[in-house]
Design an enzyme around this catalytic site. Structure first.
Site, PDB file in Angstrom:
ATOM      1  N   CYS A   2     100.200  25.973 -38.312  1.00  0.00           N
ATOM      2  CA  CYS A   2     101.534  26.305 -38.812  1.00  0.00           C
ATOM      3  C   CYS A   2     101.621  26.096 -40.320  1.00  0.00           C
ATOM      4  CB  CYS A   2     102.566  25.412 -38.141  1.00  0.00           C
ATOM      5  SG  CYS A   2     102.485  25.451 -36.371  1.00  0.00           S
ATOM      6  N   ARG A  27      96.053  30.764 -42.679  1.00  0.00           N
ATOM      7  CA  ARG A  27      95.907  29.567 -41.850  1.00  0.00           C
ATOM      8  C   ARG A  27      95.921  29.901 -40.357  1.00  0.00           C
ATOM      9  NH1 ARG A  27      97.386  24.713 -44.514  1.00  0.00           N
ATOM     10  NH2 ARG A  27      98.104  23.904 -42.540  1.00  0.00           N
ATOM     11  N   TRP A  79     102.021  28.503 -35.178  1.00  0.00           N
ATOM     12  CA  TRP A  79     100.846  28.675 -34.308  1.00  0.00           C
ATOM     13  C   TRP A  79     101.224  27.993 -32.998  1.00  0.00           C
ATOM     14  CZ3 TRP A  79      97.044  25.524 -31.953  1.00  0.00           C
ATOM     15  CH2 TRP A  79      95.881  26.199 -31.569  1.00  0.00           C
ATOM     16  N   ASN A 105     105.688  21.201 -38.740  1.00  0.00           N
ATOM     17  CA  ASN A 105     104.268  21.282 -38.358  1.00  0.00           C
ATOM     18  C   ASN A 105     103.924  19.988 -37.640  1.00  0.00           C
ATOM     19  OD1 ASN A 105     104.162  23.624 -39.803  1.00  0.00           O
ATOM     20  ND2 ASN A 105     102.798  22.864 -41.402  1.00  0.00           N
ATOM     21  N   GLY A 106     103.039  20.063 -36.652  1.00  0.00           N
ATOM     22  CA  GLY A 106     102.643  18.850 -35.926  1.00  0.00           C
ATOM     23  C   GLY A 106     103.176  18.894 -34.502  1.00  0.00           C
ATOM     24  N   GLU A 486      75.562  27.475 -36.124  1.00  0.00           N
ATOM     25  CA  GLU A 486      76.567  28.014 -37.048  1.00  0.00           C
ATOM     26  C   GLU A 486      76.575  29.547 -37.005  1.00  0.00           C
ATOM     27  OE1 GLU A 486      79.035  26.983 -38.467  1.00  0.00           O
ATOM     28  OE2 GLU A 486      79.461  28.413 -40.059  1.00  0.00           O
ATOM     29  N   LYS A 490      79.870  31.730 -36.108  1.00  0.00           N
ATOM     30  CA  LYS A 490      80.412  32.783 -36.989  1.00  0.00           C
ATOM     31  C   LYS A 490      80.598  34.074 -36.215  1.00  0.00           C
ATOM     32  CE  LYS A 490      81.728  31.164 -39.567  1.00  0.00           C
ATOM     33  NZ  LYS A 490      81.716  29.794 -39.908  1.00  0.00           N
ATOM     34  N   GLU A 493      83.493  33.872 -33.515  1.00  0.00           N
ATOM     35  CA  GLU A 493      84.879  33.736 -33.955  1.00  0.00           C
ATOM     36  C   GLU A 493      85.422  34.986 -34.621  1.00  0.00           C
ATOM     37  OE1 GLU A 493      85.766  30.492 -36.653  1.00  0.00           O
ATOM     38  OE2 GLU A 493      83.934  30.797 -37.780  1.00  0.00           O
ATOM     39  N   HIS A 509      65.028  26.406 -20.626  1.00  0.00           N
ATOM     40  CA  HIS A 509      65.534  25.409 -19.679  1.00  0.00           C
ATOM     41  C   HIS A 509      66.802  25.894 -18.978  1.00  0.00           C
ATOM     42  CE1 HIS A 509      62.582  22.388 -20.786  1.00  0.00           C
ATOM     43  NE2 HIS A 509      62.779  22.733 -22.050  1.00  0.00           N
ATOM     44  N   LYS A 608      93.233  28.080 -39.614  1.00  0.00           N
ATOM     45  CA  LYS A 608      92.327  27.641 -40.666  1.00  0.00           C
ATOM     46  C   LYS A 608      92.165  26.133 -40.645  1.00  0.00           C
ATOM     47  CE  LYS A 608      89.667  27.966 -44.251  1.00  0.00           C
ATOM     48  NZ  LYS A 608      88.266  28.274 -43.902  1.00  0.00           N
TER      49      LYS A 608
HETATM   50  O1  M6R Z   1      88.715  21.965 -42.472  1.00  0.00           O
HETATM   51  P1  M6R Z   1      87.594  21.485 -41.593  1.00  0.00           P
HETATM   52  O2  M6R Z   1      86.257  21.676 -42.221  1.00  0.00           O
HETATM   53  O3  M6R Z   1      87.779  20.078 -41.134  1.00  0.00           O
HETATM   54  O4  M6R Z   1      87.654  22.418 -40.324  1.00  0.00           O
HETATM   55  C1  M6R Z   1      86.803  22.207 -39.227  1.00  0.00           C
HETATM   56  C2  M6R Z   1      86.799  23.394 -38.302  1.00  0.00           C
HETATM   57  O5  M6R Z   1      88.072  23.617 -37.780  1.00  0.00           O
HETATM   58  C3  M6R Z   1      86.321  24.675 -38.995  1.00  0.00           C
HETATM   59  O6  M6R Z   1      85.061  24.499 -39.584  1.00  0.00           O
HETATM   60  C4  M6R Z   1      86.256  25.830 -37.981  1.00  0.00           C
HETATM   61  O7  M6R Z   1      85.236  25.598 -37.066  1.00  0.00           O
HETATM   62  C5  M6R Z   1      86.066  27.174 -38.686  1.00  0.00           C
HETATM   63  N1  M6R Z   1      86.855  28.169 -38.040  1.00  0.00           N
HETATM   64  C6  M6R Z   1      84.682  27.667 -38.661  1.00  0.00           C
HETATM   65  O8  M6R Z   1      84.520  28.893 -39.267  1.00  0.00           O
END
Ligand code: M6R
Length: 613
Positions: A2, A27, A79, A105-106, A486, A490, A493, A509, A608
């Site tokens: 949010c 975000r 959100w 927010n929260g 990673e 990527k 997502e 395995h 974000k």
């Molecule tokens: O702001 P942060 O690095 O703590 O965020 C951690 C994860 O939420 C963030 O890396 C998330 O996995 C991304 N969407 C990856 O692209």
């Protein structure tokens, strides 16, 4: 997640608020709304979906004069947590009287009990949200002083909040407060802007005040009066943002993600600049605030983070062991405080977070401090909560990362971890000459990344062959194992292809059962120790019909010949090679997602910065 914007000043508030929300779109959110004071009445407009829909809605619902007249308001991108992303659940929410409006927010954890109590007193709720309960609670507490009402209400809530509140009964001020959810106040010339993220403030001023947990501020166009929840004044310094507004623009690229991938040589140069000392063969990381003796006495490094930051930590784990002979482990921030971690004063806990606001990582920091560990952070956002609460650490200097998919933050995190490992290594086992050689390797990272980025068109061509698949596997060994994780993150997502990362040896395995004719296997087969075994694993996949995209070291024809397609990675130290390798995978994922027509910068369901557990 949010986003909050609040404005009070001479400009037309609805336009300022909507522009501020646009800055927060990255975000991740699913509905938006705003409330302004007009003619001493609170008026609200909300819409499910994007800020553009809200803008259209407000302009069609409201008379044009309202836009020029209203000089105070609050706005929100939501959100969804409590209830779906509908208009009625969108913020702002009003109290019982309709005269107090709140954005939040929260999460208010005890909202059910509060709601039941208020319903018993005759309050009626329209939404499913926890936020509407807080709005009613503030209204219920309001006996003629909004500030006191907000304090009294916040004393009764459990959970986290960043809030902005306005009231028709007290025009000319906004009350804002935080606990666990960031609030930044921009101090302009005859105007004040409240936001959950500095990017919504950049267009107005560079001068900001960060609220700390349990701070509450009375904000007018010319003043910011900060107190604690017991009404005791507190002093918070004004900081300079030092950010260029253009950093929040796409600069000619189709997507922020592509811009951020291409920016990496420069970001990495910024992250490294001034931090390598070639005379002593070490790194200079003043923010760590550690003496050589403290470093020498360390017994263990524990790296904590979530998502991409966790993957950076996994590369760091290899680096601390390899370069510094130091026992090192990575823990998921979300688990950290629930598993009673065994920590002491010889343990260094490094919290890794691009945003510096991730709720789980912040909780891990607090737990580690509680247990007496030596705690520091690697954050990108200057002044973020984790950076401030750790008090020591190293900033990434990657510049604002707008795309939800993290790219440049990851490579800068790894670069900084390598510099930390070099520093610790020099205090333990590295000779000066070895230190100098590794410092030179680190120094070459921007150039290595540049060489991968120059292959963008080739990578786009390769990506075209993988667009139609719904599953993909990424494999790697040693420090390339986290790169495989990673790469898979990527791809999934942003392209919504189901992708899994495995250690190359793990495939047989179990997951190998899923390989059929044409299943993509993206193999990181650079020329590092273990390469031959990875090539063996690739043969196992090929024997089951998999289509192999390999990352191979430049000039390694033997490896390239094993692949259906390949991308070349410049030859360098195996730990350093993780960075150009991941950049190749970022570009691959980007092009696959683009060709599939995905909404790259704001993937569905993602935020974000994840500020709830
Ligand atoms: O702001 P942060 O690095 O703590 O965020 C951690 C994860 O939420 C963030 O890396 C998330 O996995 C991304 N969407 C990856 O692209």
């Amino acid at each position: 997640m949010c986003g909050i914007v609040g404005y009070i000043g001479k400009a037309d508030a609805p336009t300022v608020l909507i522009n501020g929300l646009r800055r927060l779109e990255y975000r991740g959110y699913d509905s938006a709304g705003l409330a302004v004071l007009d003619d001493e009445r609170v008026v609200v407009s909300k819409a499910p979906g994007k800020v553009a829909a809200l803008n259209e809605r407000a302009r069609s619902e409201w008379p044009a004069e309202r836009f020029s007249r209203a000089s105070l308001g609050i706005a929100h991108t939501r959100w969804a947590t409590h209830g779906p992303p509908t208009e009625v659940n969108a913020h702002p929410h009003l109290d019982h009287s309709g005269e107090v409006a709140l954005v939040h927010n929260g999460i208010i954890e005890n909202y059910r009990a509060l709601r039941a109590r208020l319903e018993g007193k005759g309050h009626h709720f329209y939404s499913e949200t926890d936020t509407e309960v807080l709005a009613h609670l503030i209204g219920e507490c309001d006996k003629g002083n909004l500030f006191q009402a907000v304090c009294d209400a916040l004393h009764q809530v459990e959970g986290t909040f960043g809030i902005a509140v306005l009231s028709a009964r007290e025009p000319g001020r906004i009350i804002t407060a935080r606990r666990g959810s960031p609030i930044v106040i921009g101090v302009g010339d005859g105007e004040t802007i409240i936001a959950s993220d500095a990017s919504a403030i950049l267009a107005h001023t560079q001068r900001v005040i960060y609220l700390d947990d349990n701070d509450i501020a009375i904000v007018t166009a010319d003043s910011v009066d900060i107190r604690d929840l017991n009404n005791i004044p507190v002093t918070r310094e004004i900081a300079e943002l030092g950010l260029d507004e253009s950093a929040a623009e796409k600069g000619g690229y189709d997507h922020f993600m592509l811009k951020e991938i291409h920016e990496q040589p420069e970001c990495l140069a910024n992250a490294i600049r001034g931090r390598l000392d070639f005379n002593i063969g070490s790194s200079v990381l003043a923010g760590m605030g550690t003496s050589p003796r403290e470093l020498a006495e360390l017994g263990r490094v524990v790296l904590v983070g979530c998502g991409t930051s966790l993957h950076a930590g996994l590369v760091g784990e290899y680096a601390f062991e390899d370069l510094a002979d130091l026992h090192s482990e990575v823990q998921q921030a979300a688990e950290f405080r629930y598993r009673n971690p065994i920590l002491g004063s010889r343990d260094l806990v490094v919290a890794i977070s691009q945003s510096g606001e991730t709720a789980d990582t912040l909780a891990a920091v607090r737990e580690a401090k509680q247990k007496g560990a030596f705690v520091m952070s690697l954050c990108n956002v200057v002044g973020s909560t984790i950076a401030r609460e750790t008090g020591r650490g190293v900033y990434l200097h990657a510049g604002p990362e707008i795309s939800v998919a993290s790219t440049k933050a990851f490579t800068c995190q790894v670069a900084v971890l390598l510099m930390m490992a070099l520093k610790l290594g020099r205090g333990r086992r590295f000779s000066r000459e070895e230190g100098i050689r590794f410092a030179q390797e680190i120094n070459s990272i921007p150039m290595l990344v540049e060489r991968v980025i120059r292959q963008d068109a080739h990578i786009a061509g390769v990506a075209a062959s993988y667009v139609a698949n719904e599953h993909a596997f990424f494999i790697g060994r040693g420090p390339m194992y986290p790169v495989a994780l990673e790469g898979a993150l990527k791809l999934k997502e942003i392209s919504y292809i189901h992708a899994e990362g495995y250690h190359a040896a793990e495939l047989k395995h179990g997951p190998i059962a899923l390989l059929t004719e044409g299943t993509p296997v993206i193999a990181i087969a650079c020329d590092i120790p273990g390469k031959d075994k990875t090539l063996g694993n690739i043969e196992e996949c090929k024997a089951r019909g998999a289509r192999i995209l390999g990352l191979v070291t430049e000039g390694d024809h033997e490896a390239a010949e094993c692949m259906d397609d390949f991308i070349s990675i410049p030859r360098c130290h195996p730990l350093v090679a993780t960075i150009p390798a991941v950049v190749a995978l970022q570009l691959f994922s980007y092009h696959v997602a683009r060709l599939r027509g995905c909404e790259i910068d704001q993937p569905r369901n993602l935020a974000k910065s994840v500020t709830v557990e």
